[in-house]
Design an enzyme around this catalytic site. Sequence first.
Site, PDB file in Angstrom:
ATOM      1  N   SER A   8       5.897  -9.959 -57.484  1.00  0.00           N
ATOM      2  CA  SER A   8       4.593 -10.868 -57.304  1.00  0.00           C
ATOM      3  C   SER A   8       4.783 -12.063 -57.748  1.00  0.00           C
ATOM      4  CB  SER A   8       3.098 -10.810 -56.298  1.00  0.00           C
ATOM      5  OG  SER A   8       2.553 -11.526 -56.436  1.00  0.00           O
ATOM      6  N   HIS A  33       7.723 -12.578 -53.991  1.00  0.00           N
ATOM      7  CA  HIS A  33       7.378 -12.338 -52.793  1.00  0.00           C
ATOM      8  C   HIS A  33       5.929 -14.065 -53.598  1.00  0.00           C
ATOM      9  CE1 HIS A  33       4.463 -11.214 -50.101  1.00  0.00           C
ATOM     10  NE2 HIS A  33       3.470 -11.332 -51.182  1.00  0.00           N
ATOM     11  N   ASP A  35       3.491 -15.958 -53.613  1.00  0.00           N
ATOM     12  CA  ASP A  35       1.789 -16.246 -52.661  1.00  0.00           C
ATOM     13  C   ASP A  35       1.220 -17.795 -53.135  1.00  0.00           C
ATOM     14  OD1 ASP A  35       1.080 -13.459 -52.138  1.00  0.00           O
ATOM     15  OD2 ASP A  35       1.578 -13.261 -54.684  1.00  0.00           O
ATOM     16  N   MET A  37      -2.116 -19.550 -51.485  1.00  0.00           N
ATOM     17  CA  MET A  37      -3.511 -19.600 -51.274  1.00  0.00           C
ATOM     18  C   MET A  37      -4.623 -20.924 -51.576  1.00  0.00           C
ATOM     19  SD  MET A  37      -4.574 -17.273 -53.361  1.00  0.00           S
ATOM     20  CE  MET A  37      -3.383 -15.312 -54.313  1.00  0.00           C
ATOM     21  N   HIS A  66       4.750 -15.765 -48.624  1.00  0.00           N
ATOM     22  CA  HIS A  66       3.151 -15.475 -48.059  1.00  0.00           C
ATOM     23  C   HIS A  66       2.303 -16.265 -48.170  1.00  0.00           C
ATOM     24  CE1 HIS A  66      -0.434 -11.909 -48.817  1.00  0.00           C
ATOM     25  NE2 HIS A  66      -0.338 -12.459 -47.430  1.00  0.00           N
ATOM     26  N   MET A  68      -1.758 -17.359 -47.479  1.00  0.00           N
ATOM     27  CA  MET A  68      -2.610 -16.897 -47.551  1.00  0.00           C
ATOM     28  C   MET A  68      -3.102 -18.209 -47.062  1.00  0.00           C
ATOM     29  SD  MET A  68      -2.278 -14.272 -49.954  1.00  0.00           S
ATOM     30  CE  MET A  68      -0.992 -15.105 -50.676  1.00  0.00           C
ATOM     31  N   MET A 137      -2.083  -5.766 -45.750  1.00  0.00           N
ATOM     32  CA  MET A 137      -2.382  -6.317 -46.805  1.00  0.00           C
ATOM     33  C   MET A 137      -3.482  -4.835 -47.243  1.00  0.00           C
ATOM     34  SD  MET A 137      -2.154  -8.988 -47.588  1.00  0.00           S
ATOM     35  CE  MET A 137      -3.246  -8.925 -49.463  1.00  0.00           C
ATOM     36  N   ASP A 171       1.757  -4.669 -49.781  1.00  0.00           N
ATOM     37  CA  ASP A 171       1.027  -6.535 -50.177  1.00  0.00           C
ATOM     38  C   ASP A 171      -0.291  -5.581 -50.904  1.00  0.00           C
ATOM     39  OD1 ASP A 171       0.537  -8.611 -52.258  1.00  0.00           O
ATOM     40  OD2 ASP A 171       0.630  -9.694 -50.663  1.00  0.00           O
TER      41      ASP A 171
HETATM   42  C1  DX5 Z   1      -3.254 -11.224 -53.050  1.00  0.00           C
HETATM   43  C2  DX5 Z   1      -1.337 -11.400 -53.290  1.00  0.00           C
HETATM   44  C3  DX5 Z   1      -0.487 -10.362 -53.925  1.00  0.00           C
HETATM   45  C4  DX5 Z   1      -1.141  -9.924 -55.242  1.00  0.00           C
HETATM   46  C5  DX5 Z   1      -0.555  -8.907 -55.677  1.00  0.00           C
HETATM   47  O1  DX5 Z   1      -3.635 -12.095 -52.298  1.00  0.00           O
HETATM   48  O2  DX5 Z   1      -1.081 -11.105 -51.631  1.00  0.00           O
HETATM   49  O3  DX5 Z   1       0.740 -11.029 -53.734  1.00  0.00           O
HETATM   50  O4  DX5 Z   1      -0.415 -10.691 -56.461  1.00  0.00           O
HETATM   51  O5  DX5 Z   1      -0.842  -8.281 -57.264  1.00  0.00           O
HETATM   52  P1  DX5 Z   1      -0.557  -7.093 -57.322  1.00  0.00           P
HETATM   53  O6  DX5 Z   1       0.575  -6.121 -57.381  1.00  0.00           O
HETATM   54  O7  DX5 Z   1      -1.537  -7.249 -58.310  1.00  0.00           O
HETATM   55  O8  DX5 Z   1      -2.140  -6.229 -56.825  1.00  0.00           O
HETATM   56 ZN    ZN Z   2       0.796 -11.610 -51.207  1.00  0.00          ZN
END
Ligand code: DX5
Ligand code: ZN
Length: 216
Positions: A8, A33, A35, A37, A66, A68, A137, A171
């Site tokens: 990620s 991956h 993220d 947000m 991903h 969010m 998740m 994840d």
């Molecule tokens: C959290 C993200 C994850 C995050 C995971 O909302 O969707 O992808 O980066 O990070 P670790 O592996 O550090 O838990």
């Molecule tokens: Zn993620």
Amino acid sequence: MKIRILPSLLSADFARLADEIARVEDAGADMLHVDVMDGHFVPNITIGPLVVDAIKRVARLPLDVHLMISDPGGYADSFIDAGADRLTFHIEAHPAAQELAGRIRSKGVLPGLCISPETGVEAIEPYLGIINHVLVMTVHPGFGGQELIDGCIEKVWLLREKAPELNIEVDGGIYTETIARVASAGANEFVAGTAIFKAEDPAAVISRMHEIARSA
Ligand code: DX5
Ligand code: ZN
């Protein structure tokens, strides 16, 4: 099922993103991956289509994006144009998933559906036949570096039972110490931010994760 390890980028050094991407690609990652947000669906803001486009220009591996965000339907096209290879949205943000999953697929991108810790598998069950992957998740979405919530693993078992052929991605809180628990429940795709980017030897972590998941 093919086992995939997905670093990620949230845990990467954003000032040196191209180098960080090359580092995990050379270390044996299977996909990247990303993220996204919006500060509304989750209490954090990360990256938008502009940065996804920049990542796409330097990445050799496919991008697993991903979302969010509260309005995945409104922004899906922007992320597809920016170069997403897979696009995952939350069922909590967009309950009528059929049209959006179809729209993503019609553009040559693989659609996926995500459930947060408080959401049951029944929310995505009607769509299992039309998506490429589910994302379970294992932490509350929003931040890296959290601890895996064991209560979420039950959903992986349930989904694997219902959909033997489906890619099940997990994840949050995935480390060499925790991956066996989700792998033995039936997950085959593992997102890991902190575990890979904060490691001195990411290649060792990725190959160890592959090994544990394979034998789980
Ligand atoms: C959290 C993200 C994850 C995050 C995971 O909302 O969707 O992808 O980066 O990070 P670790 O592996 O550090 O838990
Ligand atoms: Zn993620």
